[in-house]
Design a protein around this motif. Structure first.
Motif, PDB file in Angstrom:
ATOM      1  N   ALA A 222       0.418  -1.289  -0.264  1.00 36.52           N
ATOM      2  CA  ALA A 222       0.068   0.090  -0.378  1.00 36.52           C
ATOM      3  C   ALA A 222       1.059   1.130   0.292  1.00 36.52           C
ATOM      4  N   PRO A 223       0.806   1.850  -0.639  1.00 41.70           N
ATOM      5  CA  PRO A 223       1.605   3.219  -1.004  1.00 41.70           C
ATOM      6  C   PRO A 223       0.820   4.291  -0.127  1.00 41.70           C
ATOM      7  N   ALA A 224       2.377   5.242   0.472  1.00 40.53           N
ATOM      8  CA  ALA A 224       1.784   5.804   1.423  1.00 40.53           C
ATOM      9  C   ALA A 224       3.130   6.771   1.534  1.00 40.53           C
ATOM     10  N   THR A 225       2.572   8.141   1.628  1.00 38.83           N
ATOM     11  CA  THR A 225       3.148   9.492   1.761  1.00 38.83           C
ATOM     12  C   THR A 225       3.777   9.471   3.019  1.00 38.83           C
ATOM     13  N   LEU A 226       4.985   9.992   3.572  1.00 36.95           N
ATOM     14  CA  LEU A 226       5.051  10.203   4.815  1.00 36.95           C
ATOM     15  C   LEU A 226       3.890  10.695   5.837  1.00 36.95           C
ATOM     16  N   ASP A 227       3.372  12.081   5.226  1.00 31.82           N
ATOM     17  CA  ASP A 227       2.348  12.198   6.441  1.00 31.82           C
ATOM     18  C   ASP A 227       1.571  10.816   6.519  1.00 31.82           C
ATOM     19  N   THR A 228       1.135  10.733   5.376  1.00 32.06           N
ATOM     20  CA  THR A 228      -0.206   9.430   5.491  1.00 32.06           C
ATOM     21  C   THR A 228       0.982   8.775   7.033  1.00 32.06           C
ATOM     22  N   VAL A 229       2.470   7.699   6.758  1.00 32.08           N
ATOM     23  CA  VAL A 229       2.875   7.296   7.993  1.00 32.08           C
ATOM     24  C   VAL A 229       2.717   7.700   8.878  1.00 32.08           C
ATOM     25  N   THR A 230       3.191   9.365   9.046  1.00 29.16           N
ATOM     26  CA  THR A 230       3.391   9.623  10.074  1.00 29.16           C
ATOM     27  C   THR A 230       1.730  10.015  11.301  1.00 29.16           C
ATOM     28  N   LEU A 231       0.171  10.675  10.486  1.00 30.61           N
ATOM     29  CA  LEU A 231      -0.561  10.574  11.035  1.00 30.61           C
ATOM     30  C   LEU A 231      -0.730   9.213  11.932  1.00 30.61           C
ATOM     31  N   GLN A 232      -0.612   8.219  11.154  1.00 25.81           N
ATOM     32  CA  GLN A 232      -1.199   6.654  11.393  1.00 25.81           C
ATOM     33  C   GLN A 232      -0.619   6.799  12.505  1.00 25.81           C
ATOM     34  N   LEU A 233       0.688   6.842  12.568  1.00 27.57           N
ATOM     35  CA  LEU A 233       1.197   6.881  13.762  1.00 27.57           C
ATOM     36  C   LEU A 233       1.068   7.314  15.400  1.00 27.57           C
ATOM     37  N   GLY A 234       0.332   8.618  15.026  1.00 26.98           N
ATOM     38  CA  GLY A 234      -0.073   9.093  15.849  1.00 26.98           C
ATOM     39  C   GLY A 234      -1.245   8.661  16.272  1.00 26.98           C
ATOM     40  N   LYS A 235      -2.638   8.422  15.656  1.00 26.85           N
ATOM     41  CA  LYS A 235      -3.813   8.234  15.969  1.00 26.85           C
ATOM     42  C   LYS A 235      -3.241   6.251  16.750  1.00 26.85           C
ATOM     43  N   ALA A 236      -2.317   5.795  16.252  1.00 32.40           N
ATOM     44  CA  ALA A 236      -2.265   4.789  17.157  1.00 32.40           C
ATOM     45  C   ALA A 236      -1.849   4.897  18.647  1.00 32.40           C
ATOM     46  N   PHE A 237      -1.067   6.107  18.522  1.00 32.21           N
ATOM     47  CA  PHE A 237      -0.852   6.331  20.067  1.00 32.21           C
ATOM     48  C   PHE A 237      -1.829   7.518  20.351  1.00 32.21           C
ATOM     49  N   ASN A 238      -2.816   7.730  19.669  1.00 31.64           N
ATOM     50  CA  ASN A 238      -3.481   8.896  20.556  1.00 31.64           C
ATOM     51  C   ASN A 238      -2.560  10.222  20.473  1.00 31.64           C
ATOM     52  N   ARG A 239      -2.468  11.110  18.991  1.00 28.03           N
ATOM     53  CA  ARG A 239      -1.246  11.666  19.600  1.00 28.03           C
ATOM     54  C   ARG A 239      -1.591  12.478  18.026  1.00 28.03           C
ATOM     55  N   PRO A 240      -2.071  13.959  18.231  1.00 30.07           N
ATOM     56  CA  PRO A 240      -1.657  14.732  16.944  1.00 30.07           C
ATOM     57  C   PRO A 240      -0.411  14.394  16.889  1.00 30.07           C
ATOM     58  N   VAL A 241      -0.171  15.018  15.443  1.00 24.32           N
ATOM     59  CA  VAL A 241       1.446  15.085  14.865  1.00 24.32           C
ATOM     60  C   VAL A 241       1.137  16.533  14.683  1.00 24.32           C
ATOM     61  N   TRP A 242       1.815  17.538  15.135  1.00 19.92           N
ATOM     62  CA  TRP A 242       1.636  19.165  14.912  1.00 19.92           C
ATOM     63  C   TRP A 242       2.866  19.407  14.294  1.00 19.92           C
ATOM     64  N   PHE A 243       3.460  19.220  13.790  1.00 17.88           N
ATOM     65  CA  PHE A 243       4.988  20.208  13.459  1.00 17.88           C
ATOM     66  C   PHE A 243       5.663  19.588  12.057  1.00 17.88           C
ATOM     67  N   ARG A 244       6.251  20.705  10.925  1.00 14.23           N
ATOM     68  CA  ARG A 244       6.664  20.093   9.896  1.00 14.23           C
ATOM     69  C   ARG A 244       8.293  21.022  10.015  1.00 14.23           C
ATOM     70  N   VAL A 245       9.002  19.522   9.778  1.00 12.01           N
ATOM     71  CA  VAL A 245      10.697  20.683   9.660  1.00 12.01           C
ATOM     72  C   VAL A 245      10.575  20.865   7.706  1.00 12.01           C
ATOM     73  N   GLU A 282       1.464  -6.693   7.815  1.00 10.67           N
ATOM     74  CA  GLU A 282       1.507  -5.528   8.080  1.00 10.67           C
ATOM     75  C   GLU A 282       1.382  -4.891   6.527  1.00 10.67           C
ATOM     76  N   PRO A 283       0.767  -4.872   5.570  1.00  8.80           N
ATOM     77  CA  PRO A 283       0.118  -4.507   4.211  1.00  8.80           C
ATOM     78  C   PRO A 283       0.072  -3.047   3.996  1.00  8.80           C
ATOM     79  N   THR A 284      -0.088  -2.078   5.062  1.00  7.41           N
ATOM     80  CA  THR A 284      -0.929  -0.962   5.170  1.00  7.41           C
ATOM     81  C   THR A 284      -0.698   0.105   6.056  1.00  7.41           C
ATOM     82  N   PRO A 285      -0.476   1.216   5.750  1.00  3.30           N
ATOM     83  CA  PRO A 285       0.262   2.324   7.410  1.00  3.30           C
ATOM     84  C   PRO A 285      -0.640   1.631   8.609  1.00  3.30           C
ATOM     85  N   GLU A 286      -2.070   1.554   8.202  1.00  2.00           N
ATOM     86  CA  GLU A 286      -2.872   1.296   9.475  1.00  2.00           C
ATOM     87  C   GLU A 286      -2.534  -0.019  10.336  1.00  2.00           C
TER      88      GLU A 286
END
Length: 298
Positions: A222-245, A282-286
């Motif tokens: 399942a192709p994924a952008t970095l934003d998608t990966v980080t957002l899914q990790l944030g959801k898994a830990f009930n945390r927001p992804v606020w920032f961008r470098v 683990e085929p998807t970011p989720e």
């Protein structure tokens, strides 16, 4: 199978040994004095390897190579990135060519860096190589592996970004997320060809007997952008992804390393692996995020 493994001490190698030893006999190549019968000393820098080591193996797996992020990309470290991949591969191939009974299969690591920076282009095993430093390293690395003798089935594993809590990209994404400072990098629209460590080692074992040769992309389907990966990790830990470098900060701080390691876009598809029937855990970011949550909590 009797498997000879080079690069056993790295993150992938350590996990691969745990996987393979469930069903196979694994002998490690080491550069120090052997500590037991399942270790053989070699010196790839000088091309020194007993031919008997490969004659006694049904398969050889080559994971050798200094860490891409093991240091700033000075001229000296760039030379290390080349030599730490080319010399071990050349040494293994030369031993196989001298062997009266070479192994059945040679699995030699390469990387997603082979493709360079390709935007939204879909990249399969038949796609051309890119123009980056890592692309050049991978081309030369693969060329050495393909010099193995004809009876040997050669598999070139173009591995993506391996996600594991033991090191690499994942801890650098996960630590700020867990402290409510989740961060993406650059535009976040770059495609990351990620794969879980679990699927990485399962795929390597699968390739020992799968009817495949030549390049094989090792990344989740399942192709994924970095934003998608980080957002899914944030959801898994009930945390927001606020920032961008911003990209310019990464380039200023890390130079070419920051660009090639974090900002290039590689929309890879594991077409050969999927076509051969490999089933990803683990085929998807989720699914990745759920797996990360389980492994971190365990």
């Amino acid at each position: 199978m009797r498997i000879l493994l080079a690069g056993a001490s790295g993150t992938i190698g350590t996990a691969l040994i745990r996987q393979l030893e469930k069903n196979h006999e694994v002998t490690r190549l080491v550069r120090r004095a052997p500590k037991g019968p399942r270790e053989i000393r070699w010196n790839p820098a000088s091309g020194d390897l007993d031919v008997a080591a490969v004659e006694q193996a049904d398969a050889v797996i080559n994971l050798s190579g200094a860490g891409i992020a093991g240091g700033l990309w000075t001229r000296s470290y760039k030379e290390t990135l080349y030599s730490s991949r080319i010399m071990p591969t050349r040494t293994l191939v030369q031993a196989m060519r001298k062997a009266k009974n070479p192994p059945e299969v040679f699995i030699s690591q390469s990387a997603s860096g082979y493709y360079g920076d390709r935007g939204d282009e879909v990249l399969t095993e038949s796609s051309a190589s890119g123009q980056t430093l890592l692309a050049d390293i991978c081309r030369r690395w693969e060329s050495e592996a393909l010099g193995a003798p004809d009876p040997v089935r050669v598999v070139i594993t173009r591995t993506g970004i391996v996600m594991t809590k033991e090191g690499g990209a994942l801890p650098n994404l996960l630590i700020p997320i867990r402290f409510f400072a989740g961060t993406s990098l650059g535009s976040g629209r770059q495609w990351w060809p990620w794969i879980s460590l679990n699927d990485e080692v399962r795929a390597l074992e699968f390739l020992l007997t799968a009817p495949l040769s030549g390049p094989v992309n090792l990344n989740a389907p399942a192709p994924a952008t970095l934003d998608t990966v980080t957002l899914q990790l944030g959801k898994a830990f009930n945390r927001p992804v606020w920032f961008r470098v911003p990209a310019f900060i990464l380039k200023a701080g890390l130079g070419q390393l920051g660009y090639e390691l974090l900002l290039v876009s590689q929309r890879m598809e594991p077409r050969a692996l999927a076509g051969a029937g490999f089933a990803f855990d683990e085929p998807t970011p989720e699914a990745l995020a759920a797996w990360v949550r389980r492994t971190v909590s365990s």
